[in-house]
Design a protein around this motif. Structure first.
Motif, short mmCIF file in Angstrom:
data_model
loop_
_atom_site.label_atom_id
_atom_site.label_comp_id
_atom_site.label_asym_id
_atom_site.label_seq_id
_atom_site.Cartn_x
_atom_site.Cartn_y
_atom_site.Cartn_z
N LEU A 245 0.85 -1.19 0.00
CA LEU A 245 0.00 0.00 0.00
C LEU A 245 0.89 1.24 0.00
O LEU A 245 1.85 1.30 0.77
CB LEU A 245 -0.86 0.03 1.26
CG LEU A 245 -1.73 -1.21 1.52
CD1 LEU A 245 -2.34 -1.14 2.92
CD2 LEU A 245 -2.83 -1.30 0.47
N PRO A 246 0.59 2.25 -0.82
CA PRO A 246 1.38 3.49 -0.77
C PRO A 246 1.19 4.15 0.61
O PRO A 246 0.06 4.46 0.99
CB PRO A 246 0.76 4.36 -1.87
CG PRO A 246 -0.12 3.44 -2.67
CD PRO A 246 -0.51 2.32 -1.78
N ALA A 247 2.30 4.35 1.33
CA ALA A 247 2.20 4.85 2.71
C ALA A 247 1.50 6.20 2.79
O ALA A 247 0.75 6.48 3.72
CB ALA A 247 3.59 4.93 3.34
N LYS A 248 1.69 7.03 1.75
CA LYS A 248 1.11 8.39 1.84
C LYS A 248 -0.41 8.40 1.73
O LYS A 248 -1.06 9.33 2.16
CB LYS A 248 1.74 9.31 0.79
CG LYS A 248 1.54 8.87 -0.64
CD LYS A 248 2.30 9.77 -1.62
CE LYS A 248 2.25 9.13 -3.01
NZ LYS A 248 3.19 9.71 -3.95
N MET A 249 -0.98 7.33 1.16
CA MET A 249 -2.45 7.25 1.10
C MET A 249 -3.03 6.59 2.35
O MET A 249 -4.24 6.65 2.57
CB MET A 249 -2.89 6.41 -0.11
CG MET A 249 -2.63 7.05 -1.44
SD MET A 249 -3.36 6.00 -2.75
CE MET A 249 -2.39 6.56 -4.16
N PHE A 250 -2.18 5.90 3.11
CA PHE A 250 -2.68 5.14 4.26
C PHE A 250 -1.97 5.61 5.54
O PHE A 250 -1.32 4.83 6.23
CB PHE A 250 -2.47 3.64 4.03
CG PHE A 250 -3.34 3.05 2.96
CD1 PHE A 250 -4.59 2.52 3.28
CD2 PHE A 250 -2.94 3.04 1.63
CE1 PHE A 250 -5.41 1.97 2.30
CE2 PHE A 250 -3.76 2.51 0.64
CZ PHE A 250 -4.99 1.98 0.97
N THR A 251 -2.13 6.88 5.83
CA THR A 251 -1.43 7.50 6.96
C THR A 251 -1.72 6.75 8.27
O THR A 251 -2.88 6.51 8.59
CB THR A 251 -1.89 8.97 7.12
OG1 THR A 251 -1.93 9.56 5.83
CG2 THR A 251 -0.93 9.74 8.01
N GLY A 252 -0.67 6.43 8.97
CA GLY A 252 -0.83 5.85 10.30
C GLY A 252 -1.15 4.37 10.31
O GLY A 252 -1.24 3.74 11.37
N ILE A 253 -1.30 3.77 9.14
CA ILE A 253 -1.75 2.36 9.12
C ILE A 253 -0.71 1.45 9.76
O ILE A 253 -1.06 0.43 10.36
CB ILE A 253 -2.08 1.90 7.67
CG1 ILE A 253 -2.91 0.61 7.70
CG2 ILE A 253 -0.83 1.72 6.83
CD1 ILE A 253 -3.43 0.18 6.34
N ASN A 254 0.56 1.85 9.69
CA ASN A 254 1.60 0.97 10.21
C ASN A 254 1.57 0.85 11.74
O ASN A 254 2.07 -0.11 12.29
CB ASN A 254 2.99 1.44 9.76
CG ASN A 254 4.00 0.31 9.78
OD1 ASN A 254 3.63 -0.84 9.51
ND2 ASN A 254 5.24 0.62 10.13
N ASN A 255 0.94 1.83 12.39
CA ASN A 255 0.87 1.78 13.84
C ASN A 255 -0.42 1.16 14.35
O ASN A 255 -0.64 1.06 15.55
CB ASN A 255 1.01 3.20 14.41
CG ASN A 255 2.31 3.84 13.95
OD1 ASN A 255 3.35 3.18 13.96
ND2 ASN A 255 2.25 5.09 13.52
N ARG A 256 -1.27 0.79 13.42
CA ARG A 256 -2.57 0.27 13.86
C ARG A 256 -2.50 -1.20 14.18
O ARG A 256 -1.92 -1.99 13.45
CB ARG A 256 -3.63 0.53 12.79
CG ARG A 256 -3.88 2.03 12.64
CD ARG A 256 -5.02 2.30 11.74
NE ARG A 256 -6.26 1.71 12.25
CZ ARG A 256 -7.45 2.17 11.91
NH1 ARG A 256 -7.57 3.20 11.10
NH2 ARG A 256 -8.52 1.59 12.40
N GLU A 257 -3.09 -1.57 15.29
CA GLU A 257 -3.08 -2.96 15.71
C GLU A 257 -4.39 -3.66 15.32
O GLU A 257 -4.55 -4.85 15.51
CB GLU A 257 -2.92 -3.05 17.24
CG GLU A 257 -1.58 -2.52 17.74
CD GLU A 257 -0.39 -3.26 17.14
OE1 GLU A 257 -0.49 -4.49 16.93
OE2 GLU A 257 0.64 -2.61 16.87
N ASP A 258 -5.31 -2.88 14.79
CA ASP A 258 -6.68 -3.37 14.62
C ASP A 258 -7.08 -3.53 13.15
O ASP A 258 -8.22 -3.32 12.79
CB ASP A 258 -7.64 -2.38 15.28
CG ASP A 258 -7.50 -0.98 14.66
OD1 ASP A 258 -6.47 -0.73 13.98
OD2 ASP A 258 -8.42 -0.16 14.83
#
Lengths: 249, 249
Positions: free
Chosen positions: B157-170
């Motif tokens: 996933l392009p990180a800039k379109m999915f802000t914060g997704i890497n820190n999500r546990e859910d």
């Protein structure tokens, strides 16, 4: 629709629950199936159809939109509505999903390897909804893209729908077009199931690959516009330079 | 459309060559993209839209038919027209083509194996039209049908379109629905390329098959309703009990 001047046999209990334009769409489809108009022929104008069916022109237009969506008819802007025709090229691009890597769709060539009239196996009986007593015509073909063998096809046709095909020496490469022009069978829908397999010794020899090479096995059941099961096909595809392409939306 | 009360930015040179209903359709689509209405929300009536756009109700109806055909909106008989929503189940059935042999479509479960933020490989850069400087989120998942591991997925996933997704546990199993609800990205179209491969040692361990078992490799590029490339995915699928199903018409 009672005032229609056509001699038709539509109807049945479900009709009463369909919107009028769907009924009209089904009716026009039935007339196309019955060859009131030939593939490529222009339908009467919306005005004339509305008059014949005793419905509004808007209803005819919605009915034709339905048939356009399912590709049974084709509209040409400012000209009229035509019964769709499988040109050889159309059918190839529409139903041939194997593409060379890094290239667009290309027209594959075909080489007929064998043709025989046989009794169907259980798998073929089930796929075509026929019995052990029915005969099938079995064609083996090899497909060629970019001067390379890319696909081996084994094709089964119900003999009773393809009268005389076993004696013909002139079977063309473009089968779907041939079914339409010579047997009045128009391909409407295909259902492919895709698996990965290993090339047998025989596959390997035919496709010029090593035995054990991974191949796609695509089994396809093909339905005509009338809902008849007209062909069952097993295709073994190389994917070292090719891929099977699907768009979903 | 000049009298519209909406503050919009449609237009451009090509508009003049489109039929009015297509222009209206594009315009409504644009408003949906801009979240004038939320997924699942009902649009104003045809009458009201016609009045706002200063076109006929018939034109609005044709425009909405276009958007229905492309599944951007959904009509409910006697109720109204709604912005389509990926319910978790809808998206799964629409975009998950792997089926157990001899069974209909079933809901696969998913198990998240890993999640990391990395620099994209060349292949991922090309697939997502991003540069080596852009970051991607890489998810590895295993899919389960009938209590058996059927598929290994690597998702970028392009990180800039999915802000914060890497820190999500859910992160839920139903990703497409999650993209829509949490990132305002609606999956509109997927393009799959299918090849046959042999299971590597690692694949074999994850999927509980022998090394060298033939698998399908499905590479998928996913486009949002706005035409953004939002996901690249490589799925390795067992086909001993499963097949990839495609209908063409």
């Amino acid at each position: 629709m009672s005032s229609s001047q056509f001699d038709h046999k539509l109807g049945g209990p479900s009709l009463a629950f369909q919107p009028l334009y769907q009924q009209v769409g089904e009716y026009i489809k039935q007339l196309i199936v019955e060859r009131r108009w030939q593939p490529g022929e222009m339908l009467p104008s919306e005005f004339k159809l509305a008059d014949e069916f005793n419905v509004s022109q808007g209803t005819v237009r919605k009915a034709l939109t339905l048939l356009t969506d399912t590709k049974i008819v084709t509209r040409r802007q400012g000209v009229g509505t035509f019964v769709s025709e499988h040109t050889a090229q159309d059918a190839l691009f529409r139903f041939f999903p194997l593409q060379a890597d890094g290239k667009g769709a290309d027209l594959p060539k075909a080489e007929l390897l064998s043709k025989e009239r046989i009794s169907p196996t259980n798998a073929v009986q089930q796929a075509l909804s026929i019995t052990a007593k029915d005969k099938v015509i079995k064609l083996k073909r090899r497909r060629i893209l970019d001067n390379e063998f890319c696909m081996l096809e084994t094709i089964f046709l119900p003999a009773k729908m393809f009268t005389g095909i076993n004696n013909r020496e002139d079977i063309p490469h473009t089968l779907y077009h041939f079914y339409q022009t010579d047997y009045n069978l128009t391909v409407f829908k295909t259902r492919d199931s895709i698996k990965a397999i290993l090339a047998s010794k025989e596959d390997a020899e035919s496709l010029h690959v090593e035995e054990g090479t991974p191949l796609l096995l695509v089994t396809r059941i093909t339905e005509s516009i009338e809902g008849k099961l007209i062909e069952y096909r097993e295709s073994k595809c190389r994917t070292d330079h090719y891929h099977y392409q699907v768009e979903l939306d």
